[in-house]
Enzyme design. Structure first.
Site, PDB file in Angstrom:
ATOM      1  N   GLY A  23       0.843  -1.186   0.000  1.00 48.55           N
ATOM      2  CA  GLY A  23       0.000   0.000   0.000  1.00 48.55           C
ATOM      3  C   GLY A  23       0.878   1.235   0.000  1.00 48.55           C
ATOM      4  O   GLY A  23       2.050   1.166   0.366  1.00 48.55           O
ATOM      5  N   HIS A  56      -2.452   7.497   7.058  1.00 43.79           N
ATOM      6  CA  HIS A  56      -1.423   8.378   6.470  1.00 43.79           C
ATOM      7  C   HIS A  56      -2.045   9.700   6.022  1.00 43.79           C
ATOM      8  O   HIS A  56      -1.454  10.759   6.203  1.00 43.79           O
ATOM      9  CB  HIS A  56      -0.769   7.720   5.249  1.00 43.79           C
ATOM     10  CG  HIS A  56       0.409   6.847   5.566  1.00 43.79           C
ATOM     11  ND1 HIS A  56       1.534   7.314   6.189  1.00 43.79           N
ATOM     12  CD2 HIS A  56       0.647   5.529   5.331  1.00 43.79           C
ATOM     13  CE1 HIS A  56       2.417   6.333   6.325  1.00 43.79           C
ATOM     14  NE2 HIS A  56       1.903   5.227   5.802  1.00 43.79           N
ATOM     15  N   HIS A 115      -4.426   1.526   7.329  1.00 43.81           N
ATOM     16  CA  HIS A 115      -3.082   2.089   7.497  1.00 43.81           C
ATOM     17  C   HIS A 115      -2.887   3.279   6.540  1.00 43.81           C
ATOM     18  O   HIS A 115      -2.391   4.328   6.952  1.00 43.81           O
ATOM     19  CB  HIS A 115      -2.061   0.966   7.206  1.00 43.81           C
ATOM     20  CG  HIS A 115      -0.625   1.359   7.214  1.00 43.81           C
ATOM     21  ND1 HIS A 115       0.274   0.849   8.132  1.00 43.81           N
ATOM     22  CD2 HIS A 115       0.084   2.207   6.406  1.00 43.81           C
ATOM     23  CE1 HIS A 115       1.488   1.378   7.885  1.00 43.81           C
ATOM     24  NE2 HIS A 115       1.386   2.197   6.839  1.00 43.81           N
ATOM     25  N   GLU A 116      -3.311   3.094   5.279  1.00 44.76           N
ATOM     26  CA  GLU A 116      -3.103   4.166   4.293  1.00 44.76           C
ATOM     27  C   GLU A 116      -4.013   5.369   4.578  1.00 44.76           C
ATOM     28  O   GLU A 116      -3.596   6.522   4.405  1.00 44.76           O
ATOM     29  CB  GLU A 116      -3.341   3.658   2.868  1.00 44.76           C
ATOM     30  CG  GLU A 116      -2.461   2.492   2.430  1.00 44.76           C
ATOM     31  CD  GLU A 116      -0.986   2.668   2.711  1.00 44.76           C
ATOM     32  OE1 GLU A 116      -0.496   3.808   2.727  1.00 44.76           O
ATOM     33  OE2 GLU A 116      -0.318   1.639   2.939  1.00 44.76           O
ATOM     34  N   GLN A 164       3.268   9.959   1.161  1.00 42.44           N
ATOM     35  CA  GLN A 164       4.542   9.245   1.314  1.00 42.44           C
ATOM     36  C   GLN A 164       5.512   9.546   0.167  1.00 42.44           C
ATOM     37  O   GLN A 164       6.706   9.307   0.306  1.00 42.44           O
ATOM     38  CB  GLN A 164       4.309   7.729   1.375  1.00 42.44           C
ATOM     39  CG  GLN A 164       3.682   7.275   2.683  1.00 42.44           C
ATOM     40  CD  GLN A 164       3.548   5.768   2.708  1.00 42.44           C
ATOM     41  OE1 GLN A 164       2.589   5.212   2.170  1.00 42.44           O
ATOM     42  NE2 GLN A 164       4.519   5.083   3.313  1.00 42.44           N
ATOM     43  N   CYS A 220       5.964  -0.136   7.533  1.00 43.30           N
ATOM     44  CA  CYS A 220       5.628   1.025   6.701  1.00 43.30           C
ATOM     45  C   CYS A 220       6.839   1.357   5.846  1.00 43.30           C
ATOM     46  O   CYS A 220       7.960   1.393   6.352  1.00 43.30           O
ATOM     47  CB  CYS A 220       5.275   2.204   7.606  1.00 43.30           C
ATOM     48  SG  CYS A 220       4.848   3.693   6.685  1.00 43.30           S
ATOM     49  N   LEU A 221       6.589   1.615   4.565  1.00 41.86           N
ATOM     50  CA  LEU A 221       7.706   1.952   3.672  1.00 41.86           C
ATOM     51  C   LEU A 221       8.416   3.226   4.117  1.00 41.86           C
ATOM     52  O   LEU A 221       9.573   3.429   3.780  1.00 41.86           O
ATOM     53  CB  LEU A 221       7.201   2.102   2.228  1.00 41.86           C
ATOM     54  CG  LEU A 221       6.682   0.806   1.582  1.00 41.86           C
ATOM     55  CD1 LEU A 221       6.061   1.107   0.221  1.00 41.86           C
ATOM     56  CD2 LEU A 221       7.772  -0.239   1.455  1.00 41.86           C
TER      57      LEU A 221
HETATM   58 ZN    ZN Z   1       2.773   3.391   5.845  1.00 42.89          ZN
END
Ligand code: ZN
Length: 160
Positions: free
Chosen positions: A46, A135, A131-132, A51, A89-90
């Site tokens: 995701g 963000h 989660h997204e 991000q 998380c990236l």
């Molecule tokens: Zn994330």
């Protein structure tokens, strides 16, 4: 398409509430294409637009290997149940934690043609969507994690 740089969690844009998309123009379409490529390249499941430095309400989420959902101005309409799961998380490399999420969600959003749609998700997809969407509010999973987990104790977990 082009790879975009994934920001890490000390970048202020990740802490800012993102703006609604008013007009799905060529910049938004290019962003969606780039986000898909960037997420795949990073082996993520995701990605949220902020991000990659764009403070707009846009997320993508993978459902298995084949499907990538694109959600513009997503809104969580229903949530049901709760379950604990491990997230990464990236934007926060090498960090994992246990987070409680709804086990099932119903999300509405616009697709890239500007048409509204409704997505019902369970399991990993439901988790990724929550989660997204966090963000987009400037919230990171580490804010919600009940405990952090040593990466050495994990194998092959996916990041979003
Ligand atoms: Zn994330």
């Amino acid at each position: 398409m082009a790879l975009r740089n994934i920001l890490n969690d000390n970048h202020p844009v990740l802490r800012k509430r993102t703006d609604e998309v008013k007009n799905i123009n060529s910049g938004v379409l290019r962003l969606l294409n780039d986000m898909r490529e960037t997420m795949k390249d990073a082996d993520g499941v995701g990605l949220a637009a902020n991000q990659v430095g764009v403070s707009k309400r846009i997320i993508i989420a993978a459902d298995g290997d084949e499907i990538i959902y694109e959600l513009i101005n997503p809104c969580c309409e229903e949530r049901e149940g709760d379950e604990l799961g491990i997230e990464g998380c990236l934007s926060i490399p090498q960090t994992y934690g246990e987070v409680e999420r709804a086990s099932k969600v119903v999300v509405t959003a616009l697709n890239r043609d500007g048409k509204p749609f409704r997505l019902t998700a369970e399991g990993l997809l439901a988790r990724v969507l929550q989660h997204e969407m966090d963000h987009l509010e400037g919230i990171l999973f580490t804010d919600k994690a009940l405990r952090l987990i040593d990466p050495a104790d994990l194998q092959g977990d996916e990041e979003s």
